[in-house]
Each structure stands twice: as C-alpha cells, then as structure tokens.
Scaffold this active site. Sequence first.
Site, PDB file in Angstrom:
ATOM      1  N   ASP A  87      20.545  -5.357  -7.433  1.00  0.00           N
ATOM      2  CA  ASP A  87      19.969  -4.084  -7.002  1.00  0.00           C
ATOM      3  C   ASP A  87      19.568  -3.349  -8.020  1.00  0.00           C
ATOM      4  O   ASP A  87      20.176  -2.709  -8.781  1.00  0.00           O
ATOM      5  CB  ASP A  87      20.832  -3.435  -5.691  1.00  0.00           C
ATOM      6  CG  ASP A  87      20.214  -2.429  -5.283  1.00  0.00           C
ATOM      7  OD1 ASP A  87      19.083  -1.897  -5.681  1.00  0.00           O
ATOM      8  OD2 ASP A  87      20.814  -1.564  -4.750  1.00  0.00           O
ATOM      9  N   TYR A 109       3.620   6.539  -3.550  1.00  0.00           N
ATOM     10  CA  TYR A 109       3.298   5.266  -4.426  1.00  0.00           C
ATOM     11  C   TYR A 109       2.688   5.787  -5.911  1.00  0.00           C
ATOM     12  O   TYR A 109       3.010   5.271  -6.810  1.00  0.00           O
ATOM     13  CB  TYR A 109       2.301   4.405  -3.730  1.00  0.00           C
ATOM     14  CG  TYR A 109       1.858   3.344  -4.462  1.00  0.00           C
ATOM     15  CD1 TYR A 109       2.854   2.143  -4.685  1.00  0.00           C
ATOM     16  CD2 TYR A 109       0.669   3.190  -4.934  1.00  0.00           C
ATOM     17  CE1 TYR A 109       2.558   1.073  -5.318  1.00  0.00           C
ATOM     18  CE2 TYR A 109       0.229   1.999  -5.933  1.00  0.00           C
ATOM     19  CZ  TYR A 109       1.271   0.975  -5.833  1.00  0.00           C
ATOM     20  OH  TYR A 109       0.880  -0.054  -6.909  1.00  0.00           O
ATOM     21  N   LYS A 147       4.298   5.046  -9.659  1.00  0.00           N
ATOM     22  CA  LYS A 147       3.523   4.225 -10.723  1.00  0.00           C
ATOM     23  C   LYS A 147       3.221   4.988 -11.751  1.00  0.00           C
ATOM     24  O   LYS A 147       2.983   4.471 -13.087  1.00  0.00           O
ATOM     25  CB  LYS A 147       2.357   3.579  -9.993  1.00  0.00           C
ATOM     26  CG  LYS A 147       2.773   2.247  -9.079  1.00  0.00           C
ATOM     27  CD  LYS A 147       3.798   1.253  -9.791  1.00  0.00           C
ATOM     28  CE  LYS A 147       3.856  -0.051  -8.879  1.00  0.00           C
ATOM     29  NZ  LYS A 147       4.378  -0.893  -9.718  1.00  0.00           N
ATOM     30  N   PRO A 169      -2.426  -3.652 -12.493  1.00  0.00           N
ATOM     31  CA  PRO A 169      -2.962  -4.473 -11.670  1.00  0.00           C
ATOM     32  C   PRO A 169      -3.838  -3.628 -10.368  1.00  0.00           C
ATOM     33  O   PRO A 169      -3.370  -2.367 -10.071  1.00  0.00           O
ATOM     34  CB  PRO A 169      -2.126  -5.313 -10.956  1.00  0.00           C
ATOM     35  CG  PRO A 169      -0.683  -4.624 -11.021  1.00  0.00           C
ATOM     36  CD  PRO A 169      -0.999  -3.791 -12.340  1.00  0.00           C
ATOM     37  N   ASP A 175      -3.914 -11.379  -5.671  1.00  0.00           N
ATOM     38  CA  ASP A 175      -4.324 -12.222  -4.402  1.00  0.00           C
ATOM     39  C   ASP A 175      -2.956 -13.053  -4.250  1.00  0.00           C
ATOM     40  O   ASP A 175      -2.684 -14.192  -4.559  1.00  0.00           O
ATOM     41  CB  ASP A 175      -5.277 -13.428  -5.065  1.00  0.00           C
ATOM     42  CG  ASP A 175      -5.681 -14.532  -4.355  1.00  0.00           C
ATOM     43  OD1 ASP A 175      -5.379 -14.234  -2.964  1.00  0.00           O
ATOM     44  OD2 ASP A 175      -6.620 -15.452  -4.329  1.00  0.00           O
TER      45      ASP A 175
END
Length: 227
Positions: free
Chosen positions: A52, A145, A149, A175, A179
């Site tokens: 974890d 989010y 980041k 990124p 895909d």
Amino acid sequence: MSKPLTGKVALVTGAAGALGRAVVDRFAELGATIAQLDVIEVSNEHYDARCDLTDAKACERAVATIIEEFGRLDIVANIAGGFAMGDAVHETQAETWDFLMGLNALSVLNMSRAAVPQMLQQGGGKIVNVGAGPGQRGVAMMGAYAASKSVVIRLTETMAEELKEQRINVNCVLPSIIDTERNRSDMPDADFSRWVTPQAMARVISFLASSDADPIHGAALPVTGLS
C-alpha cells in the site's frame, strides 16, 4: 553486446496496471532485474510484493526487502496512480481529495523517502514519476486530480534540484490518454489511434531511466501522441 539496463535493479510500482506491465516488460527487455509492487498480486516471472503505497512504513519495508534480495536499487518508476473526474472545486468532498492525493502524490512521496537513501549510499540512481497534463493547468471538474498531479510535478522538480549533485536523476512524464482497455471502454467512440500506447509510454520512461538521460534533471515531459 550488453543491454543498456544490464546489472540494474528497477522497482516498478503499479505493476499490475496496463502501463505498469508495459514498463516491466520494457525494463526486462533492456536487461534490468525487476522488482514489482502493487496492492494486488502480479503473476509473472519477476519478483513481486504487495504494498500500500499510501502507507509510509509499508513502503520502507518493501524497499528494505528488495535491497536485501538484490543488494541495490538503481531505478524507481513510480507508475502507480489513477484518474477520477470530480465535482466543481467548491463541491469537492474531502474523500475525493484525500483519495486522489494519496493515490497520486503521497505514493510518490512515500516511495521516494524509502528509496532515495539507498541511491545516495550507492552514489546514483534514476527516479521517473508519472504526472499528467492537467497538473500543469487546471481543468474544470478535475480540481482534485489536477492538484494531485501538480504535486507530482513539483516534487519531481524539487527532488531533482536536491539530488542532482549526488547523480540521482528525477524526471516525470505527462501522459494524456493512454490506450488501455479501461479507456476504450469509457470512451468507445474515440479514435484510439490518436492515443499513446502503454508500450510507447514505456519506451519514454525507459529512456529517462537510462544513462542516456544523465544530463536531464527535473523534466516534465509531455507524452501525448495526437490526443
């Protein structure tokens, strides 16, 4: 001719995910000895353990065991992380904030705290983190989010400044859409050919983990394909 990562021990977090698996395969192709960490079991021929990454003590134990097993640690690829859409910032719940900060930012901090002392003792190493485009500029309904980041990018830049004189390179990739089966399922009408494959992303990460990237410190490298 020896492969470029022969003799190197590479730790890959999030090794059970699509990008993690691609990075493991790429590192192994280049000759590295692989140590995999994830919250679930990874079934292949490489060393793996559950961890974890939001638990600092668990990260310390995992890295100590890897060093005991292999004697060194040359590369850390912090692949573990995740994405979730959210609400407007003023409607964001503490649970959403804590989840994404833990998954994306605290995981990098904990693994870095566990791994860097060994790299300092060895006299060098490579750390590659995974940021994201929204970490550079806020996006509506992605506040938590984007913030998580952004922390990854700022940690990357700060660690690079702190560690470059000790021959430890710290860089990150940014990124856009990778895909993966999950992304195809979530966006079935998209043009998948415009996305970056996990294998292509892994090649960029392996470059940053190689001696060819020795002059690069604190880079946040967009890897976006045509998306």
